[in-house]
Design a protein around this motif. Structure first.
Motif, mmCIF file in Angstrom:
data_model
loop_
_atom_site.group_PDB
_atom_site.id
_atom_site.type_symbol
_atom_site.label_atom_id
_atom_site.label_comp_id
_atom_site.label_asym_id
_atom_site.label_seq_id
_atom_site.Cartn_x
_atom_site.Cartn_y
_atom_site.Cartn_z
ATOM 1 N N ARG A 133 -5.307 -0.143 -0.613
ATOM 2 C CA ARG A 133 -4.352 -0.458 0.452
ATOM 3 C C ARG A 133 -4.004 0.789 1.264
ATOM 4 O O ARG A 133 -3.937 0.733 2.496
ATOM 5 N N ARG A 137 -5.023 1.380 5.366
ATOM 6 C CA ARG A 137 -4.087 1.536 6.487
ATOM 7 C C ARG A 137 -4.663 2.432 7.572
ATOM 8 O O ARG A 137 -4.342 2.283 8.741
ATOM 9 N N THR A 139 -3.939 5.456 8.186
ATOM 10 C CA THR A 139 -2.919 6.294 8.823
ATOM 11 C C THR A 139 -2.685 7.604 8.081
ATOM 12 O O THR A 139 -1.972 8.462 8.585
#
Length: 186
Positions: A133, A137, A139
């Motif tokens: 996860r 993302r 990021t």
């Protein structure tokens, strides 16, 4: 505070889907409010000022600390995060459920100040899934991901100190479980 039973604290490691679960909870139950946190981190993607967070500079955040405008705050992975006092106290005084999505240190501080609040820890299905996860993302740098995974292991050790624990292996099921926990208490 006499109405602190209306205060719900949700925590869990970065990447467990806390914000997604709480968003789904609020879609299904719009009567539940949310406290918008303040942070010094930059907005991600489509996040908006005053909707997702109050985005502050370090000096602004430190002014809020000095002026006692926060019920809790911490520095997490290089950024300040905190909960504005006025938002939660106004809502719970009116008997409105309000959910705080905060990290573990902040949750402990809230529980001390509002002992009848409900603390809920959201666990990932596995550390492997949590890493997927975080990487998904797109990021965070690889170094930041490793830092968050290391922090997650420490945070998960604190899950037993929460009133309740849920696993986010399905967003709808997790949101429904949290709603059941909230309404069972009140």
């Amino acid at each position: 505070m006499k109405n602190d039973k209306y205060l719900i604290v949700v925590s869990g490691p970065a990447g467990t889907g806390k914000d997604t679960v709480v968003s789904r909870l609020r879609q299904k139950h719009p009567e539940i409010g949310i406290s918008i946190s303040a942070t010094t981190r930059a907005p991600r993607g489509t996040e908006q000022e005053g909707v997702d967070y109050f985005y502050l500079s370090n000096p602004q955040f430190e002014e809020w600390i000095r002026d006692d405008k926060l019920v809790e705050y911490t520095n997490y992975c290089g950024n300040y995060y905190g909960t504005p006092r006025a938002q939660i106290e106004e809502r719970i005084s009116k008997g409105i459920y309000v959910v705080l999505v905060i990290e573990v240190e902040g949750a402990a501080n809230i529980k001390r100040q509002y002992p009848d609040s409900t603390t809920i820890f959201i666990c990932p299905p596995s550390m492997e899934e949590l890493e997927n996860r975080l990487r998904g993302r797109g990021t965070d740098t690889p170094e930041s991901i490793q830092k968050r995974l290391s922090r997650a292991k420490e945070e998960i050790k604190l899950a037993p100190t929460y009133d309740e624990q849920v696993v986010n292996d399905d967003v709808d099921r997790c949101a429904d479980e949290i709603y059941a926990l909230i309404t069972a208490k009140n």
